[in-house]
Design a protein around this motif. Structure first.
Motif, mmCIF file in Angstrom:
data_model
loop_
_atom_site.group_PDB
_atom_site.id
_atom_site.type_symbol
_atom_site.label_atom_id
_atom_site.label_comp_id
_atom_site.label_asym_id
_atom_site.label_seq_id
_atom_site.Cartn_x
_atom_site.Cartn_y
_atom_site.Cartn_z
ATOM 1 N N VAL A 37 9.144 76.614 -4.835
ATOM 2 C CA VAL A 37 10.237 75.713 -5.185
ATOM 3 C C VAL A 37 10.311 75.543 -6.696
ATOM 4 O O VAL A 37 9.308 75.286 -7.351
ATOM 5 N N VAL A 38 11.512 75.675 -7.231
ATOM 6 C CA VAL A 38 11.767 75.402 -8.633
ATOM 7 C C VAL A 38 12.581 74.113 -8.683
ATOM 8 O O VAL A 38 13.752 74.092 -8.303
ATOM 9 N N ALA A 39 11.921 73.034 -9.104
ATOM 10 C CA ALA A 39 12.588 71.740 -9.236
ATOM 11 C C ALA A 39 13.203 71.670 -10.632
ATOM 12 O O ALA A 39 12.523 71.920 -11.624
ATOM 13 N N VAL A 40 14.472 71.349 -10.689
ATOM 14 C CA VAL A 40 15.220 71.353 -11.944
ATOM 15 C C VAL A 40 15.701 69.944 -12.260
ATOM 16 O O VAL A 40 16.139 69.215 -11.376
ATOM 17 N N GLY A 41 15.620 69.583 -13.526
ATOM 18 C CA GLY A 41 16.128 68.295 -13.972
ATOM 19 C C GLY A 41 16.192 68.252 -15.482
ATOM 20 O O GLY A 41 15.773 69.188 -16.168
ATOM 21 N N ARG A 42 16.704 67.156 -16.001
ATOM 22 C CA ARG A 42 16.847 67.012 -17.454
ATOM 23 C C ARG A 42 15.614 66.424 -18.115
ATOM 24 O O ARG A 42 15.425 66.586 -19.312
ATOM 25 N N SER A 43 14.781 65.729 -17.356
ATOM 26 C CA SER A 43 13.628 65.039 -17.929
ATOM 27 C C SER A 43 12.329 65.774 -17.570
ATOM 28 O O SER A 43 11.917 65.785 -16.411
ATOM 29 N N GLU A 44 11.714 66.350 -18.570
ATOM 30 C CA GLU A 44 10.456 67.067 -18.340
ATOM 31 C C GLU A 44 9.390 66.136 -17.781
ATOM 32 O O GLU A 44 8.629 66.520 -16.884
ATOM 33 N N ASP A 45 9.323 64.910 -18.282
ATOM 34 C CA ASP A 45 8.317 63.958 -17.803
ATOM 35 C C ASP A 45 8.497 63.653 -16.318
ATOM 36 O O ASP A 45 7.527 63.646 -15.558
ATOM 37 N N ARG A 46 9.726 63.391 -15.900
ATOM 38 C CA ARG A 46 9.981 63.100 -14.480
ATOM 39 C C ARG A 46 9.663 64.308 -13.612
ATOM 40 O O ARG A 46 9.118 64.158 -12.509
ATOM 41 N N LEU A 47 9.996 65.496 -14.089
ATOM 42 C CA LEU A 47 9.698 66.708 -13.328
ATOM 43 C C LEU A 47 8.195 66.903 -13.172
ATOM 44 O O LEU A 47 7.713 67.237 -12.089
ATOM 45 N N LYS A 48 7.461 66.681 -14.258
ATOM 46 C CA LYS A 48 6.005 66.825 -14.201
ATOM 47 C C LYS A 48 5.392 65.829 -13.228
ATOM 48 O O LYS A 48 4.486 66.164 -12.466
ATOM 49 N N GLU A 49 5.891 64.590 -13.252
ATOM 50 C CA GLU A 49 5.400 63.574 -12.319
ATOM 51 C C GLU A 49 5.692 63.974 -10.878
ATOM 52 O O GLU A 49 4.834 63.840 -10.004
ATOM 53 N N ALA A 50 6.907 64.445 -10.640
ATOM 54 C CA ALA A 50 7.282 64.851 -9.283
ATOM 55 C C ALA A 50 6.420 66.015 -8.815
ATOM 56 O O ALA A 50 5.947 66.026 -7.673
ATOM 57 N N ALA A 51 6.183 66.985 -9.673
ATOM 58 C CA ALA A 51 5.353 68.136 -9.301
ATOM 59 C C ALA A 51 3.919 67.696 -9.025
ATOM 60 O O ALA A 51 3.282 68.171 -8.084
ATOM 61 N N ALA A 52 3.421 66.759 -9.815
ATOM 62 C CA ALA A 52 2.056 66.254 -9.616
ATOM 63 C C ALA A 52 1.934 65.494 -8.299
ATOM 64 O O ALA A 52 0.862 65.472 -7.684
ATOM 65 N N ASP A 53 3.024 64.882 -7.847
ATOM 66 C CA ASP A 53 3.027 64.115 -6.602
ATOM 67 C C ASP A 53 3.309 64.981 -5.368
ATOM 68 O O ASP A 53 3.312 64.468 -4.248
ATOM 69 N N ALA A 54 3.531 66.268 -5.574
ATOM 70 C CA ALA A 54 3.835 67.152 -4.448
ATOM 71 C C ALA A 54 2.659 67.188 -3.470
ATOM 72 O O ALA A 54 1.501 67.086 -3.872
ATOM 73 N N PRO A 55 2.957 67.309 -2.190
ATOM 74 C CA PRO A 55 1.886 67.361 -1.188
ATOM 75 C C PRO A 55 0.965 68.554 -1.414
ATOM 76 O O PRO A 55 1.378 69.573 -1.975
ATOM 77 N N ALA A 56 -0.256 68.432 -0.953
ATOM 78 C CA ALA A 56 -1.229 69.518 -1.064
ATOM 79 C C ALA A 56 -0.639 70.783 -0.453
ATOM 80 O O ALA A 56 -0.027 70.749 0.609
ATOM 81 N N GLY A 57 -0.798 71.863 -1.157
ATOM 82 C CA GLY A 57 -0.322 73.153 -0.671
ATOM 83 C C GLY A 57 1.117 73.462 -1.006
ATOM 84 O O GLY A 57 1.553 74.600 -0.857
#
Length: 96
Positions: A37-57
């Protein structure tokens, strides 16, 4: 319907607005189903947080882009196609 299965294994998915809310939840679901999955958005910080919160695997990668700018979308699609050799699903979730 499979839950946390593998029906999207080998698939490449772009989710715009993937930094929060419905976009992040959509990215997580595709990730749990095996997609890259490539999550796209304008805010790098929000994207990084969302990616860090992704479920295991879940494989959730991030790209900063403003989907209201055609040139940003062209670069995004070209980069994803070059990196993965394909694009299977596009979820246009970003609001404007």
């Amino acid at each position: 319907m499979s839950v946390d299965g593998n029906r999207f294994v080998g698939k490449v998915v772009i989710v715009t607005g993937g930094g929060s809310g419905i976009g992040a939840a959509t990215a997580y679901r595709f990730g749990r189903e095996g997609a890259a999955v490539v999550a796209v958005g304008r805010s790098e910080d929000r994207l990084k947080e969302a990616a860090a919160d992704a479920p295991a695997g879940a494989r959730v990668l991030t790209r900063v882009a403003d989907v209201s700018e055609e040139s940003s979308i062209t670069v995004l699609i070209t980069d994803v196609a070059e990196e993965y050799g394909r694009l299977d699903v596009l979820v246009n979730n970003a609001g404007g």
